[in-house]
Motif scaffolding. Structure first.
Motif, PDB file in Angstrom:
ATOM      1  N   ARG A  79      83.515  72.037  85.390  1.00 58.21           N
ATOM      2  CA  ARG A  79      82.085  72.012  85.045  1.00 58.21           C
ATOM      3  C   ARG A  79      81.325  73.143  85.743  1.00 58.21           C
ATOM      4  O   ARG A  79      80.458  73.781  85.153  1.00 58.21           O
ATOM      5  N   THR A  80      81.666  73.390  87.002  1.00 53.71           N
ATOM      6  CA  THR A  80      81.000  74.463  87.746  1.00 53.71           C
ATOM      7  C   THR A  80      81.337  75.817  87.144  1.00 53.71           C
ATOM      8  O   THR A  80      80.450  76.658  86.948  1.00 53.71           O
ATOM      9  N   ARG A  81      82.606  76.050  86.837  1.00 57.77           N
ATOM     10  CA  ARG A  81      83.009  77.325  86.225  1.00 57.77           C
ATOM     11  C   ARG A  81      82.355  77.503  84.865  1.00 57.77           C
ATOM     12  O   ARG A  81      81.920  78.601  84.506  1.00 57.77           O
ATOM     13  N   ARG A  82      82.286  76.443  84.077  1.00 61.03           N
ATOM     14  CA  ARG A  82      81.680  76.495  82.742  1.00 61.03           C
ATOM     15  C   ARG A  82      80.178  76.809  82.845  1.00 61.03           C
ATOM     16  O   ARG A  82      79.664  77.624  82.064  1.00 61.03           O
ATOM     17  N   ALA A  83      79.501  76.171  83.804  1.00 59.42           N
ATOM     18  CA  ALA A  83      78.071  76.433  83.979  1.00 59.42           C
ATOM     19  C   ALA A  83      77.839  77.878  84.398  1.00 59.42           C
ATOM     20  O   ALA A  83      76.899  78.537  83.903  1.00 59.42           O
ATOM     21  N   GLU A  84      78.689  78.416  85.287  1.00 61.78           N
ATOM     22  CA  GLU A  84      78.560  79.814  85.696  1.00 61.78           C
ATOM     23  C   GLU A  84      78.813  80.756  84.532  1.00 61.78           C
ATOM     24  O   GLU A  84      78.130  81.769  84.369  1.00 61.78           O
ATOM     25  N   ALA A 117      74.108  83.853  79.213  1.00 61.51           N
ATOM     26  CA  ALA A 117      72.660  83.870  78.969  1.00 61.51           C
ATOM     27  C   ALA A 117      72.033  85.114  79.588  1.00 61.51           C
ATOM     28  O   ALA A 117      71.128  85.729  78.998  1.00 61.51           O
ATOM     29  N   GLU A 118      72.501  85.501  80.763  1.00 57.10           N
ATOM     30  CA  GLU A 118      72.000  86.702  81.438  1.00 57.10           C
ATOM     31  C   GLU A 118      72.310  87.949  80.620  1.00 57.10           C
ATOM     32  O   GLU A 118      71.454  88.829  80.458  1.00 57.10           O
TER      33      GLU A 118
END
Length: 153
Positions: A133-138, A144-145
């Motif tokens: 989940r953390t890797r996916r959010a990053e 998005a950036e």
């Protein structure tokens, strides 16, 4: 020369030496009459035990494979020690202390060989580990950036 080859060669030479000494005990009983099946077991299992013990200590393997070699070598050394006790007609009360000593030494050698590392330590126990989940959010934040930058251009 690989370490596996060395172990196999040492075992084959031990079998050859035991067979030759057994034949000599039949051909020249006045010289080699002491040699019997117990001594053949001592030669074969003692050599195999030492070879596996050394392979477990010095081979570049994972921890569990090193420990397998060390404890298999210890089992062969126990068989060799029991055969020596029978060959020399020593009291049978020596068997259990010898087994305890060899197993304790195998435990010490296994800790030395592996450095006390756990063989099943997972990635999630390492410092800085990020779950899915953390890797996916990053990844989504980076995406998005990048989209924001491409919209400005």
């Amino acid at each position: 020369m690989s370490k596996n080859f060395f172990t196999k060669l040492l075992m084959a030479l031990a079998w050859l030496a035991a067979a030759v000494l057994w034949l000599l005990s039949l051909v020249l009983p006045e010289t080699f009459g002491f040699f019997n099946l117990n001594w053949a077991i001592v030669v074969i299992c003692g050599t195999g035990g030492l070879a596996l013990l050394l392979r477990g200590l010095f081979a570049k393997k994972t921890g569990i494979l090193k420990k397998k070699d060390i404890f298999l070598g210890a089992a062969l050394l126990i068989i060799a020690a029991v055969s020596i006790i029978f060959a020399l007609a020593l009291p049978k009360s020596y068997i259990w202390p010898v087994i305890a000593i060899v197993l304790a030494l195998a435990g010490v050698f296994s800790v030395l060989a592996t450095g006390g590392k756990k063989w099943d330590a997972g990635d999630n126990e390492k410092v800085g580990y990020k779950d899915y989940r953390t890797r996916r959010a990053e990844k989504e934040a980076r995406k998005a950036e990048e989209e924001k930058r491409s919209d400005k251009d």
